[in-house]
Design a protein around this motif. Structure first.
Motif, PDB file in Angstrom:
ATOM      1  N   ILE A   9      -1.333   2.584   7.982  1.00  0.00           N
ATOM      2  CA  ILE A   9      -0.405   3.723   7.951  1.00  0.00           C
ATOM      3  C   ILE A   9      -0.772   4.667   6.812  1.00  0.00           C
ATOM      4  CG2 ILE A   9       1.975   4.375   7.455  1.00  0.00           C
ATOM      5  CD1 ILE A   9       2.824   1.777   8.867  1.00  0.00           C
ATOM      6  N   GLY A  10      -0.946   4.090   5.615  1.00  0.00           N
ATOM      7  CA  GLY A  10      -1.265   4.916   4.459  1.00  0.00           C
ATOM      8  C   GLY A  10      -2.561   5.693   4.645  1.00  0.00           C
ATOM      9  N   ALA A  11      -3.570   5.003   5.211  1.00  0.00           N
ATOM     10  CA  ALA A  11      -4.855   5.662   5.404  1.00  0.00           C
ATOM     11  C   ALA A  11      -4.727   6.805   6.401  1.00  0.00           C
ATOM     12  CB  ALA A  11      -5.886   4.638   5.882  1.00  0.00           C
TER      13      ALA A  11
ATOM     14  N   THR B 165      -9.597  -4.776  12.577  1.00  0.00           N
ATOM     15  CA  THR B 165     -10.042  -5.201  11.251  1.00  0.00           C
ATOM     16  C   THR B 165      -8.961  -6.067  10.621  1.00  0.00           C
ATOM     17  OG1 THR B 165      -9.036  -3.496   9.907  1.00  0.00           O
ATOM     18  CG2 THR B 165     -11.077  -2.918  11.021  1.00  0.00           C
ATOM     19  N   ARG B 166      -9.271  -6.571   9.440  1.00  0.00           N
ATOM     20  CA  ARG B 166      -8.281  -7.422   8.799  1.00  0.00           C
ATOM     21  C   ARG B 166      -7.307  -6.650   7.928  1.00  0.00           C
ATOM     22  NH1 ARG B 166     -11.745 -10.771   4.467  1.00  0.00           N
ATOM     23  NH2 ARG B 166     -12.737  -9.094   3.319  1.00  0.00           N
ATOM     24  N   LEU B 167      -7.361  -5.347   7.980  1.00  0.00           N
ATOM     25  CA  LEU B 167      -6.414  -4.564   7.190  1.00  0.00           C
ATOM     26  C   LEU B 167      -5.021  -4.683   7.811  1.00  0.00           C
ATOM     27  CD1 LEU B 167      -8.590  -1.409   6.583  1.00  0.00           C
ATOM     28  CD2 LEU B 167      -8.058  -3.222   4.967  1.00  0.00           C
ATOM     29  N   THR B 168      -4.000  -4.659   6.956  1.00  0.00           N
ATOM     30  CA  THR B 168      -2.637  -4.787   7.460  1.00  0.00           C
ATOM     31  C   THR B 168      -2.110  -3.423   7.898  1.00  0.00           C
ATOM     32  OG1 THR B 168      -1.927  -4.637   5.174  1.00  0.00           O
ATOM     33  CG2 THR B 168      -2.036  -6.826   6.138  1.00  0.00           C
TER      34      THR B 168
ATOM     35  N   ARG C 179     -15.280  -7.090   8.018  1.00  0.00           N
ATOM     36  CA  ARG C 179     -14.190  -6.324   8.620  1.00  0.00           C
ATOM     37  C   ARG C 179     -13.243  -7.194   9.431  1.00  0.00           C
ATOM     38  NH1 ARG C 179     -18.843  -5.397  11.298  1.00  0.00           N
ATOM     39  NH2 ARG C 179     -18.866  -5.587  13.571  1.00  0.00           N
TER      40      ARG C 179
ATOM     41  N   ALA D 100       0.823  -1.207   0.000  1.00  0.00           N
ATOM     42  CA  ALA D 100       0.000   0.000   0.000  1.00  0.00           C
ATOM     43  C   ALA D 100       0.858   1.259   0.000  1.00  0.00           C
ATOM     44  CB  ALA D 100      -0.929  -0.010   1.204  1.00  0.00           C
ATOM     45  N   LEU D 101       2.036   1.175   0.617  1.00  0.00           N
ATOM     46  CA  LEU D 101       2.819   2.398   0.763  1.00  0.00           C
ATOM     47  C   LEU D 101       3.660   2.726  -0.460  1.00  0.00           C
ATOM     48  CD1 LEU D 101       3.585   2.013   4.510  1.00  0.00           C
ATOM     49  CD2 LEU D 101       2.147   3.712   3.422  1.00  0.00           C
TER      50      LEU D 101
ATOM     51  N   ILE E 189      -6.995   0.128  13.796  1.00  0.00           N
ATOM     52  CA  ILE E 189      -7.356  -0.478  12.508  1.00  0.00           C
ATOM     53  C   ILE E 189      -6.680  -1.835  12.361  1.00  0.00           C
ATOM     54  CG2 ILE E 189      -7.123  -0.235   9.999  1.00  0.00           C
ATOM     55  CD1 ILE E 189      -7.490   2.759  10.345  1.00  0.00           C
ATOM     56  N   THR E 190      -5.393  -1.925  12.727  1.00  0.00           N
ATOM     57  CA  THR E 190      -4.716  -3.216  12.543  1.00  0.00           C
ATOM     58  C   THR E 190      -5.259  -4.261  13.511  1.00  0.00           C
ATOM     59  OG1 THR E 190      -2.918  -1.937  13.489  1.00  0.00           O
ATOM     60  CG2 THR E 190      -2.470  -3.066  11.459  1.00  0.00           C
TER      61      THR E 190
ATOM     62  N   MET F 184      -5.124   5.249  16.053  1.00  0.00           N
ATOM     63  CA  MET F 184      -5.954   4.801  14.933  1.00  0.00           C
ATOM     64  C   MET F 184      -5.257   3.685  14.150  1.00  0.00           C
ATOM     65  SD  MET F 184      -8.877   6.452  14.533  1.00  0.00           S
ATOM     66  CE  MET F 184      -9.293   6.610  12.819  1.00  0.00           C
TER      67      MET F 184
ATOM     68  N   ASP G 289       0.431  -1.684   6.955  1.00  0.00           N
ATOM     69  CA  ASP G 289       0.822  -0.703   5.935  1.00  0.00           C
ATOM     70  C   ASP G 289      -0.397   0.044   5.391  1.00  0.00           C
ATOM     71  OD1 ASP G 289      -0.006  -3.041   4.674  1.00  0.00           O
ATOM     72  OD2 ASP G 289       1.115  -2.595   2.852  1.00  0.00           O
ATOM     73  N   ALA G 290      -1.525  -0.673   5.242  1.00  0.00           N
ATOM     74  CA  ALA G 290      -2.739   0.019   4.792  1.00  0.00           C
ATOM     75  C   ALA G 290      -3.186   1.031   5.833  1.00  0.00           C
ATOM     76  CB  ALA G 290      -3.846  -0.996   4.528  1.00  0.00           C
TER      77      ALA G 290
ATOM     78  N   ARG H  19     -10.873 -10.501  10.520  1.00  0.00           N
ATOM     79  CA  ARG H  19     -10.063 -11.516   9.868  1.00  0.00           C
ATOM     80  C   ARG H  19     -10.831 -12.826   9.881  1.00  0.00           C
ATOM     81  NH1 ARG H  19      -6.240  -8.817  12.758  1.00  0.00           N
ATOM     82  NH2 ARG H  19      -4.828  -7.677  11.417  1.00  0.00           N
TER      83      ARG H  19
ATOM     84  N   LEU I 239      -2.082   8.477   7.452  1.00  0.00           N
ATOM     85  CA  LEU I 239      -1.247   9.626   7.081  1.00  0.00           C
ATOM     86  C   LEU I 239      -1.933  10.506   6.041  1.00  0.00           C
ATOM     87  CD1 LEU I 239       0.856   9.856   4.361  1.00  0.00           C
ATOM     88  CD2 LEU I 239       1.792   7.843   5.392  1.00  0.00           C
ATOM     89  N   SER I 240      -2.612   9.865   5.071  1.00  0.00           N
ATOM     90  CA  SER I 240      -3.208  10.707   4.034  1.00  0.00           C
ATOM     91  C   SER I 240      -4.453  11.427   4.547  1.00  0.00           C
ATOM     92  CB  SER I 240      -3.547   9.865   2.804  1.00  0.00           C
ATOM     93  OG  SER I 240      -4.370   8.778   3.147  1.00  0.00           O
TER      94      SER I 240
ATOM     95  N   VAL J  68      -5.036   4.206  -1.044  1.00  0.00           N
ATOM     96  CA  VAL J  68      -5.201   3.361   0.136  1.00  0.00           C
ATOM     97  C   VAL J  68      -6.647   3.286   0.612  1.00  0.00           C
ATOM     98  CG1 VAL J  68      -4.447   2.949   2.487  1.00  0.00           C
ATOM     99  CG2 VAL J  68      -2.851   3.905   0.856  1.00  0.00           C
ATOM    100  N   CYS J  69      -7.290   4.433   0.823  1.00  0.00           N
ATOM    101  CA  CYS J  69      -8.559   4.416   1.562  1.00  0.00           C
ATOM    102  C   CYS J  69      -9.702   3.682   0.853  1.00  0.00           C
ATOM    103  CB  CYS J  69      -8.964   5.841   1.925  1.00  0.00           C
ATOM    104  SG  CYS J  69      -7.865   6.558   3.134  1.00  0.00           S
TER     105      CYS J  69
ATOM    106  N   LEU K 173       7.897   2.891   9.130  1.00  0.00           N
ATOM    107  CA  LEU K 173       6.941   3.783   8.472  1.00  0.00           C
ATOM    108  C   LEU K 173       5.763   4.165   9.370  1.00  0.00           C
ATOM    109  CD1 LEU K 173       7.038   2.660   4.789  1.00  0.00           C
ATOM    110  CD2 LEU K 173       7.889   4.739   5.815  1.00  0.00           C
TER     111      LEU K 173
END
Lengths: 316, 406
Positions: B110-112, B102-105, A307, A44-45, B98-99, B94, B107-108, A309, B114-115, A235-236, B47
């Motif tokens: 972080i990206g979410a 939820t099942r988001l990793t 949402r 993603a980054l 999120i990590t 946050m 890095d996702a 896992r 920061l932006s 990303v979002c 990161l």
């Protein structure tokens, strides 16, 4: 009430708001589509890194050509993105460091170099600065020659559309074609790279192609909307979509929908929202679009049907 | 005064009290960033600090608006620092939330974060620009850092906070090392891993907020990442690595601040980052441990040894040699003449190589599970790996074999 709506969507709307909204949606979807695969590949980054190095690429292209026409700038940004990907790989191998650190090192350095170039060289004659790179200029992409909805069908008026619009449309079609044509390969190599290799898919080439497509999306969108939206849209929307479904096809669809909603609502809130609070000034559309995409992500984190896992128990 | 003169005088703190204080402040900031960054780097969460630093922006904006609402001019640095600390702490939580939920990793997440935080911060900045007191707020300087027109009190705040953060790193160095390398083991020894992780990120947060003014929030993450990556080229041990990272960070901050003081129109952050990158580049090229030059030399030496050995074996077997590099190496070391015929020395060396190869072949069959055999690389003479007794036995077996053949 209806009359209000008609005035709100009247000639002035077509002239001032229609093109920015369309451009915003095109840019958001163009970034969100490859973002789905980056997200699932835990890259993603990469989008973040690439959108940072677009600035030095554009400045470099300006230094070489002395103009800020679209083609050299996009070439420069593309070259910078490829340089960055190669540099990340070199730092990773040579220093044996984790990819995150290598990425952080490379994109901050290139961004710093871009800022410094910008300050040292005399770019006062042209319109590039750091603010612009971050925020884009979505609000200024208005359609001068439009005088109502009729202009949408008027070739003469259509010829004066901001050039970013057709450019982004072409890029979006290209990205869509890439994903459609390589759907099977992308899907298999994303979920099981070893299997993909075993059945003869050239996974490394495909990964590189994905990075190149990402860079193209970043560069095309960047010019219109700035790097904040680019990073947010990589990303979002895909992240929100990931929480909605377990099927890749539907996930891509959701991400495009979320990206469009972010772009439209973000632009409307930025342009008209302050008026509802009695302020005559608009706020940054780029920032607002990113903010809306974050709100959507929070909502899906709280309520998205997928949402959790797999196998994770619901927490008491 | 020329640029060089000014640079030299500033480098030795002779360019006035104010710029000296700024340089010292930037140096201490770099010192604490480098040492805190070392732990984050070892924990492989470099990161996360990027999310933390971008998440400061809404805090800066809100703090400014609140301070203006209470009648001050809103530019009071400690107030802005507190605001940015709160919002980046929310950003950090946050990412964690999120990590975990939820099942988001990561890095996702972080990206979410920061932006979105950055985007929201930009919205607030555009609101501030429309406020009557906001036009000259100079909050954009927090993006890329600026030391021009910095107040002495601000420089002092940064210097003191930087020194405190460095002291904090020193106090927590043992549990942080443990958690960075082996969180499971750390947990069994009674260390609270989650708290130490939070403390580590808290340090990144502190460094970020005190670095906002000098380096700016887009690039501060470089000061947390580049020094430890640089240090990693020089050592394989934690203690020295943290020391080197702190030194690289400190020097980058100090030299960068001095350079930008000498050329006031340039933003400070990018210069500090590029100085740090300079240290990285030098290390990546010239470090004896794993620098590019050293690895290239090692590779070349290894290649030469392989070619020499294979060439000698071919001589012993009276096979023709076609490889250009092998021929060159043998010719230069006097093993063969220009026409490719082996010299007396070459014949002796070839026989030795052939005997060594034969001994190894027996040894591999005799002791298949021996640790010595695992280290067989086809290059090391067997005399260096085995005792004379063992070699004598191997030779007896070779003789017995030849007897059996005859």
């Amino acid at each position: 009430m209806i009359d209000d709506l008609i005035t709100a969507l009247g000639a002035e709307f077509v002239q001032l708001s229609l093109t920015p909204i369309v451009i915003g949606v095109l840019a958001a979807v163009a970034c969100a589509l490859p973002g789905n695969f980056l997200l699932l590949r835990r890259q993603a980054l990469i989008g973040d890194a690439i959108s940072h190095v677009v600035l030095p690429g554009i400045v470099g292209a300006f230094l070489v050509t002395g103009t800020i026409t679209a083609v050299p700038m996009m070439l420069g940004a593309g070259v910078a993105a490829i340089i960055a990907v190669v540099m990340i790989e070199v730092v990773k191998r040579l220093g044996r460091v984790e990819p995150g650190a290598a990425m952080g090192l490379v994109f901050t350095t290139l961004f710093a170099a871009g800022v410094l170039f910008l300050e040292i060289t005399d770019t006062s004659s042209v319109h590039i600065d750091v603010q612009h790179a971050l925020l884009g200029n979505l609000e200024s992409l208005i359609w001068f020659d439009a005088d109502g909805w009729g202009s949408v069908l008027d070739p003469a008026a259509l010829a004066t559309l901001p050039p970013q619009l057709p450019r982004l449309a072409i890029v979006l079609v290209g990205i869509g074609l890439f994903i459609l044509l390589f759907w099977k390969e992308l899907k298999i190599s994303t979920f099981d790279a070893a299997f993909a290799g075993a059945i003869g898919i050239r996974t490394r080439l495909l990964s590189f192609a994905l990075v190149v497509v990402t860079a193209i999306a970043a560069v095309a969108a960047f010019d219109a909307v700035g790097s904040i939206i680019v990073i947010a849209m990589f990303v979002c929307p895909p992240a929100s979509a990931r929480l909605m479904t377990n099927q890749l096809g539907r996930q891509v669809g959701w991400s495009a929908l979320f990206a469009s909603i972010s772009a439209i609502l973000g632009y409307v809130f930025a342009g008209y929202g302050p008026g509802w609070f009695g302020s005559p000034y608009a706020v940054s559309a780029a920032g607002m679009i990113a903010t809306i995409s974050g709100v959507i992500l929070i909502l899906t984190c709280l309520f998205g049907p997928q949402r959790k896992r797999t196998g994770q128990r619901a927490e008491a | 005064m020329s640029f060089i003169d000014y640079f030299l005088s500033a480098l030795f703190l002779q360019a006035g009290y104010n710029s000296a204080l700024v340089a010292i402040g930037a140096g201490l900031l770099g010192l604490s960033a480098g040492s805190a960054g070392a732990f984050i780097f070892l924990r492989k969460r470099a990161l996360v600090s990027d999310a933390i630093s971008h998440a400061t922006l809404p805090g800066v904006g809100l703090a400014f608006m609140i301070m203006v609402a209470f009648g001050s001019d809103g530019r009071w640095l400690p107030g802005l620092i507190i605001g940015s600390a709160i919002s980046s702490a929310i950003g950090l939580l946050m990412v964690e939330w999120i990590t975990r939920k939820t099942r988001l990793t990561e890095d996702a997440a972080i990206g979410a974060v920061l932006s979105v935080f950055f985007g929201f911060g930009i919205v607030l900045l555009t609101v501030i620009q429309t406020m009557s007191s906001g036009r000259q707020a100079g909050l954009e300087n927090f993006l890329l850092g600026s030391t021009a027109g910095m107040l002495i009190s601000e420089a002092a705040t940064i210097a003191v906070a930087g020194a405190l953060a460095a002291a904090f790193v020193f106090l927590l160095r043992r549990p942080m090392t443990l958690v960075a390398f082996d969180p499971e083991y750390a947990a069994t020894t009674g260390v609270n891993v989650r708290n130490i992780d939070l403390a580590m990120m808290g340090l990144a947060l502190i460094v970020t907020v005190i670095g906002l003014k000098i380096v700016g929030l887009i690039l501060i993450v470089a000061l947390l990442i580049i020094p430890p990556v640089t240090a990693r080229f020089w050592t394989n041990q934690v203690g020295p690595m943290i020391g080197i990272a702190a030194a690289v960070g400190g020097l980058s901050g100090y030299i960068g601040a001095v350079l930008s003081a000498a050329e006031a129109s340039l933003p400070t952050g990018p210069i500090i980052v590029l100085v740090a990158f300079g240290f990285f580049l030098i290390s990546a090229l010239f470090s004896p441990l794993r620098g590019g030059l050293a690895s290239a030399l090692r590779h070349q030496q290894f290649q030469r040894r392989v070619h020499r050995r294979q060439g000698l074996l071919s001589l012993a077997r009276r096979e023709p040699i076609y490889d250009g590099l092998t021929l060159r190496i043998l010719r230069r070391s006097g093993m063969i003449r220009r026409d490719g015929v082996a010299t007396a020395r070459g014949r002796i060396a070839a026989q030795k190589a052939a005997r060594d190869e034969a001994r190894w072949a027996i040894a591999r069959r005799m002791l298949p599970d021996d640790s010595v055999i695992e280290r067989y690389d086809g290059l090391t003479p067997i005399e260096q790996m085995m005792t004379p007794d063992q070699i004598a036995e191997i030779d007896r077996m070779i003789l017995a074999q030849q007897g059996a053949k005859a």
